[in-house]
Design a protein around this motif. Structure first.
Motif, short mmCIF file in Angstrom:
data_model
loop_
_atom_site.label_atom_id
_atom_site.label_comp_id
_atom_site.label_asym_id
_atom_site.label_seq_id
_atom_site.Cartn_x
_atom_site.Cartn_y
_atom_site.Cartn_z
N MET A 82 -35.36 -18.92 54.53
CA MET A 82 -36.33 -19.16 54.73
C MET A 82 -36.87 -18.76 56.20
O MET A 82 -37.93 -17.77 56.55
CB MET A 82 -37.55 -20.00 54.32
N LEU A 83 -36.43 -19.19 56.94
CA LEU A 83 -36.94 -19.75 58.79
C LEU A 83 -36.52 -18.30 58.84
O LEU A 83 -36.32 -17.86 59.58
CB LEU A 83 -36.15 -21.06 58.86
N ALA A 84 -34.53 -18.26 58.46
CA ALA A 84 -34.22 -16.69 58.89
C ALA A 84 -34.78 -15.55 57.86
O ALA A 84 -35.20 -15.13 59.20
CB ALA A 84 -33.07 -16.86 57.97
N LEU A 85 -35.64 -16.07 57.09
CA LEU A 85 -36.18 -14.36 56.63
C LEU A 85 -37.77 -14.00 57.94
O LEU A 85 -37.74 -13.50 58.19
CB LEU A 85 -36.65 -14.53 55.57
N ALA A 86 -38.06 -15.72 57.99
CA ALA A 86 -39.31 -15.05 59.23
C ALA A 86 -38.92 -14.64 60.36
O ALA A 86 -39.90 -13.77 60.43
CB ALA A 86 -39.44 -16.67 58.93
N LEU A 89 -38.29 -11.12 60.16
CA LEU A 89 -39.29 -10.36 60.71
C LEU A 89 -40.37 -10.81 61.66
O LEU A 89 -40.93 -9.08 62.09
CB LEU A 89 -40.39 -10.53 59.35
N ALA A 90 -39.79 -11.71 62.56
CA ALA A 90 -40.60 -11.84 63.76
C ALA A 90 -39.76 -10.47 64.50
O ALA A 90 -40.48 -9.72 65.37
CB ALA A 90 -40.33 -12.70 63.87
N VAL A 91 -38.16 -10.24 64.70
CA VAL A 91 -37.42 -9.95 65.51
C VAL A 91 -38.45 -8.10 65.04
O VAL A 91 -39.07 -7.17 66.06
CB VAL A 91 -36.31 -9.96 65.46
N GLY A 224 -28.31 -8.12 54.02
CA GLY A 224 -29.45 -7.45 54.11
C GLY A 224 -30.18 -7.01 54.56
O GLY A 224 -29.90 -6.33 56.42
N LEU A 225 -31.20 -5.66 54.41
CA LEU A 225 -31.69 -4.58 55.08
C LEU A 225 -32.82 -5.48 56.73
O LEU A 225 -32.75 -5.48 57.71
CB LEU A 225 -32.50 -3.72 54.08
N VAL A 226 -32.73 -6.76 55.72
CA VAL A 226 -33.46 -7.38 56.39
C VAL A 226 -33.25 -8.28 57.56
O VAL A 226 -33.64 -7.97 58.98
CB VAL A 226 -34.90 -8.43 55.73
#
Length: 424
Positions: A82-86, A89-91, A224-226
């Motif tokens: 979850m932290l990696a995804l956040a 998204l910030a990047v 993955g894409l993100v």
């Protein structure tokens, strides 16, 4: 069995044990590990890769103990993910801000120098934009109509893994295989390197398909894409902010200005690596489990043993490629020297003695996770498969299916062989 004529015999300079080695392979001592790694592992090029491998070393043995204790491996969704995804998204938010800010500066700043700054922001945003992947540029591309039996086998393996098949199969000369996506619709492509495929048994090929398709089932976030695109964007920032070596006075000033942003980018890269590395390496262990379930434990271990000697296969293909340019004596094949390439490769790999396999395993164990920063060491993957209860194959290939598969791949095999040997 190798005859004594094909062996060289010497005494180990460290412990005096008699060492018998087949010609063409590294002499080493099984008693004291003399010469088990004659070249040394060496340090990876670049500070960034050195740091990444350091992360893998710190977490590797702990992860191996963790997955060995699990009776059944499953993908995990945890706080790190979850932290990696956040963070990813910030990047991407920074990229979006560059686009919006650049457009506003260009539109609203007429009559000033602001449009130039806006154009610079838009150029940076273009360099940092998400990529949707492309089909491999080299090698034949097969669709369902081109190889119905191959795609039927892929679909059967995918069903056993719990995912769907692929839209395209790319054939290359690499001693490797991989899966990825391409295009905005994120269609799936399986890349099969004949340098690996042609040295595997039928069941090992099924294990290979199970391993690769298992990555789709695992939901590999790092590619993955993100998150994958966030890593690419941070890599692009690292490149753009790279320090100029032997700088002039002006370049030294630019280096000083970029120092703090460069350190910040490096920190974000290391943090995103830290958050995703364990999940990625765990995914490799899970993909090995899928390989065993599809092709059998024996086939999965055999696949890993082949991967262990992949450098030898790559060297053989390079030697075949250079032979024609050097005017191989007694060839007689001329431009047709590509014929029989895959058979020669398979014969060479079958001649690799058990002692060489053991040496490579010990070399991998010695260097641990310094060998690879995203894959667990081969010897640990192999040990985990052997420690788990053996499982039979859920997918098999009878004689008729193998014949059909060979026929479908015949044209691609010839085309790739010609390119390897003749360069076209």
């Amino acid at each position: 069995m190798t005859s004594t004529v094909d062996q060289r015999v010497q005494s180990c300079p460290d412990c005096g044990t008699e060492v018998r080695t087949q010609y063409g392979f590294v002499p080493w001592c099984a008693d004291c590990d003399w010469n088990v790694d004659p070249g040394g592992a060496g340090e990876p090029a670049g500070r960034l890769e050195t740091l990444r491998r350091g992360l893998a070393r710190r977490h590797g043995e702990r992860l191996y103990a963790e997955v060995s204790a699990d009776a059944v491996l499953r993908p995990r969704r945890d706080l790190h993910g979850m932290l990696a995804l956040a963070l990813a998204l910030a990047v991407h938010g920074v990229t979006a801000a560059l686009i919006v800010g650049g457009l506003l500066l260009v539109v609203l700043g007429w009559g000033t120098a602001l449009p130039l700054l806006g154009a610079l922001c838009l150029v940076l945003a273009f360099a940092l934009r998400p990529r949707f992947g492309r089909l491999p540029e080299h090698g034949p591309l097969l669709l369902r109509g081109d190889a119905p039996e191959l795609f039927a086998l892929i679909d059967e393996v995918a069903a056993a893994v719990g995912t769907t098949g692929v839209h395209t199969v790319a054939i290359t000369d690499e001693v490797n295989a991989s899966v990825s996506t391409y295009g905005i619709r994120q269609r799936r492509v399986l890349t099969v390197g004949l340098g690996l495929w042609e040295i595997l048994t039928p069941q090992e090929r099924i294990a290979l398909l199970g391993h690769e398709l298992g990555h789709y089932a695992n939901g590999d976030a790092r590619h993955g894409l993100v998150i994958g695109n966030a890593l690419q964007s941070l890599g692009a920032w690292w490149y753009l902010l790279a320090r100029t070596p032997n700088p002039t006075f002006a370049e030294a000033a630019v280096n000083a200005v970029c120092l703090l942003p460069r350190c910040a980018v490096l920190g974000l890269l290391m943090l995103l690596d830290q958050l995703t590395l364990r999940a990625t390496q765990r995914g490799e262990y899970l993909a090995d489990s899928w390989a065993a379930r599809c092709g059998s434990t024996e086939a999965a271990v055999g696949l890993i043993d082949r991967l262990l000697t992949s450098d030898s296969a790559a060297t053989t293909l390079l030697r075949e490629s250079n032979a024609l340019k050097a005017g191989r004596p007694g060839d007689g094949g001329g431009r047709d020297a590509w014929r029989g390439l895959w058979e020669r490769l398979a014969a060479h790999m079958d001649s690799v003695p058990a002692s060489e396999h053991e040496r490579l395993l010990r070399r991998g164990a010695r260097h641990g996770h310094g060998v690879d920063s995203t894959h667990p060491p081969t010897h640990l993957r192999r040990s985990r498969l052997l420690a788990a209860p053996p499982v039979p194959a859920t997918v098999t290939a009878d004689t008729a299916r193998r014949t059909a598969l060979d026929a479908e791949l015949c044209a691609a095999r010839d085309r790739v062989a010609r390119r390897v040997v003749n360069g076209r």
